[in-house]
Design a protein around this motif. Structure first.
Motif, mmCIF file in Angstrom:
data_model
loop_
_atom_site.group_PDB
_atom_site.id
_atom_site.type_symbol
_atom_site.label_atom_id
_atom_site.label_comp_id
_atom_site.label_asym_id
_atom_site.label_seq_id
_atom_site.Cartn_x
_atom_site.Cartn_y
_atom_site.Cartn_z
ATOM 1 N N CYS A 25 1.368 -5.086 -15.173
ATOM 2 C CA CYS A 25 2.502 -4.742 -14.446
ATOM 3 C C CYS A 25 2.228 -6.478 -13.262
ATOM 4 O O CYS A 25 1.314 -6.396 -12.845
ATOM 5 C CB CYS A 25 1.980 -3.591 -13.475
ATOM 6 S SG CYS A 25 1.909 -1.494 -13.553
ATOM 7 N N ASP A 29 3.752 -6.346 -4.492
ATOM 8 C CA ASP A 29 5.434 -6.371 -4.121
ATOM 9 C C ASP A 29 5.743 -6.967 -3.187
ATOM 10 O O ASP A 29 5.070 -8.197 -2.348
ATOM 11 C CB ASP A 29 5.356 -4.584 -3.974
ATOM 12 C CG ASP A 29 5.377 -4.360 -3.027
ATOM 13 O OD1 ASP A 29 5.065 -4.583 -2.065
ATOM 14 O OD2 ASP A 29 5.014 -2.927 -3.017
ATOM 15 N N TYR A 30 7.114 -6.903 -3.637
ATOM 16 C CA TYR A 30 7.859 -7.831 -2.026
ATOM 17 C C TYR A 30 7.670 -7.222 -0.905
ATOM 18 O O TYR A 30 8.127 -8.098 0.467
ATOM 19 C CB TYR A 30 9.097 -8.051 -2.710
ATOM 20 C CG TYR A 30 9.091 -9.114 -4.099
ATOM 21 C CD1 TYR A 30 8.841 -10.316 -4.240
ATOM 22 C CD2 TYR A 30 10.443 -8.570 -5.022
ATOM 23 C CE1 TYR A 30 8.529 -11.495 -4.631
ATOM 24 C CE2 TYR A 30 10.331 -9.476 -5.929
ATOM 25 C CZ TYR A 30 9.885 -11.011 -5.810
ATOM 26 O OH TYR A 30 9.963 -11.974 -6.676
ATOM 27 N N GLU A 31 7.247 -6.094 -0.423
ATOM 28 C CA GLU A 31 7.169 -5.656 0.902
ATOM 29 C C GLU A 31 6.468 -6.462 1.341
ATOM 30 O O GLU A 31 4.895 -6.519 1.503
ATOM 31 C CB GLU A 31 6.854 -3.847 0.238
ATOM 32 C CG GLU A 31 6.856 -3.451 1.998
ATOM 33 C CD GLU A 31 6.309 -2.370 1.982
ATOM 34 O OE1 GLU A 31 7.404 -1.394 2.551
ATOM 35 O OE2 GLU A 31 4.852 -2.292 1.084
ATOM 36 N N ASP A 39 1.058 -9.454 1.602
ATOM 37 C CA ASP A 39 1.768 -8.028 -0.131
ATOM 38 C C ASP A 39 0.750 -7.390 -0.389
ATOM 39 O O ASP A 39 -0.116 -7.582 -0.740
ATOM 40 C CB ASP A 39 2.626 -8.823 -1.006
ATOM 41 C CG ASP A 39 3.307 -9.015 -0.496
ATOM 42 O OD1 ASP A 39 4.180 -9.194 0.894
ATOM 43 O OD2 ASP A 39 3.725 -10.518 -1.543
ATOM 44 N N TYR A 56 2.183 0.628 -6.005
ATOM 45 C CA TYR A 56 2.289 -0.647 -4.524
ATOM 46 C C TYR A 56 1.494 0.531 -3.616
ATOM 47 O O TYR A 56 2.992 1.278 -2.807
ATOM 48 C CB TYR A 56 2.783 -1.627 -4.321
ATOM 49 C CG TYR A 56 3.102 -2.249 -5.422
ATOM 50 C CD1 TYR A 56 2.255 -2.987 -6.269
ATOM 51 C CD2 TYR A 56 4.279 -1.826 -6.613
ATOM 52 C CE1 TYR A 56 2.444 -3.852 -7.750
ATOM 53 C CE2 TYR A 56 4.094 -2.077 -7.599
ATOM 54 C CZ TYR A 56 3.327 -3.022 -8.117
ATOM 55 O OH TYR A 56 3.747 -4.028 -9.685
ATOM 56 N N ASN A 66 5.478 2.789 -2.745
ATOM 57 C CA ASN A 66 5.810 2.172 -3.986
ATOM 58 C C ASN A 66 5.344 1.827 -4.909
ATOM 59 O O ASN A 66 5.113 1.615 -5.702
ATOM 60 C CB ASN A 66 6.176 1.150 -3.323
ATOM 61 C CG ASN A 66 6.690 0.740 -2.154
ATOM 62 O OD1 ASN A 66 7.510 1.605 -1.259
ATOM 63 N ND2 ASN A 66 6.837 0.470 -0.988
ATOM 64 N N CYS A 68 7.897 0.512 -9.231
ATOM 65 C CA CYS A 68 8.434 0.541 -9.880
ATOM 66 C C CYS A 68 8.686 0.916 -11.616
ATOM 67 O O CYS A 68 7.815 0.746 -11.717
ATOM 68 C CB CYS A 68 8.432 -1.161 -10.547
ATOM 69 S SG CYS A 68 8.477 -1.901 -8.150
ATOM 70 N N PHE A 85 11.351 -4.499 -3.743
ATOM 71 C CA PHE A 85 10.079 -4.961 -3.585
ATOM 72 C C PHE A 85 9.857 -4.697 -5.365
ATOM 73 O O PHE A 85 8.421 -5.318 -5.306
ATOM 74 C CB PHE A 85 9.187 -3.610 -3.503
ATOM 75 C CG PHE A 85 9.479 -2.867 -2.650
ATOM 76 C CD1 PHE A 85 9.786 -1.880 -3.045
ATOM 77 C CD2 PHE A 85 8.819 -1.815 -4.227
ATOM 78 C CE1 PHE A 85 10.290 -0.186 -2.603
ATOM 79 C CE2 PHE A 85 9.161 -0.600 -4.289
ATOM 80 C CZ PHE A 85 9.257 0.216 -3.786
ATOM 81 N N CYS A 86 10.651 -4.581 -6.091
ATOM 82 C CA CYS A 86 10.032 -4.529 -7.658
ATOM 83 C C CYS A 86 10.864 -5.863 -8.010
ATOM 84 O O CYS A 86 11.909 -6.462 -7.677
ATOM 85 C CB CYS A 86 11.210 -3.323 -8.400
ATOM 86 S SG CYS A 86 10.612 -1.559 -7.997
#
Length: 128
Positions: A25, A29-31, A39, A56, A66, A68, A85-86
């Motif tokens: 993994c 994430d991109y949040e 992040d 996440y 979240n 993915c 965010f994935c």
């Protein structure tokens, strides 16, 4: 002559060793949060069949996650989850070290059905 023989022996010893590779993994994430928080980082993962799902903590929606999901084949592309965010592909962990390595490519199997990581900012859910 002796240094050459030693070099060849070392090369053969390293070259014939068995090494494991795991699909992993992404760590975070991109949040977008804040510079001070960074992040949201991997909290836990699940693995079933040929699908790994990474969870996440959400900062935008505290108390939720979240996720993915990634599946074989074709380099483990994301098959479910928000593009916000994935990551587009699951990562590769060349040493199969815990805790973000749900799938062992060498044995074509899940390392476990789930794994808790809880590193970095994965505890954001506990903030008041």
């Amino acid at each position: 002559m002796i240094p050459f023989v030693l070099a060849v022996s070392l090369f053969l010893a390293l070259g014939t060793g068995v090494s494991a590779t795991c699909e992993a993994c992404p760590n975070c994430d991109y949040e977008s949060i804040s510079i001070s928080q960074g992040d949201a980082c991997l909290n836990y993962w699940t693995c079933e069949g040929d699908t790994i799902t990474c969870y996440y903590p959400s900062v935008a929606n505290p108390g939720t996650f979240n996720f993915c999901s990634y599946s074989q084949p074709n380099d483990w592309p994301v098959n479910e989850g928000s593009s916000e965010f994935c990551f587009p592909y699951a990562g590769v962990n060349s040493k199969c070290e815990p805790g973000n390595d749900p799938y062992n490519v060498g044995t074509s199997a899940c390392t476990a059905s789930y794994g808790y990581v809880g590193e970095g900012n994965s505890g954001l859910l506990k903030r008041s």
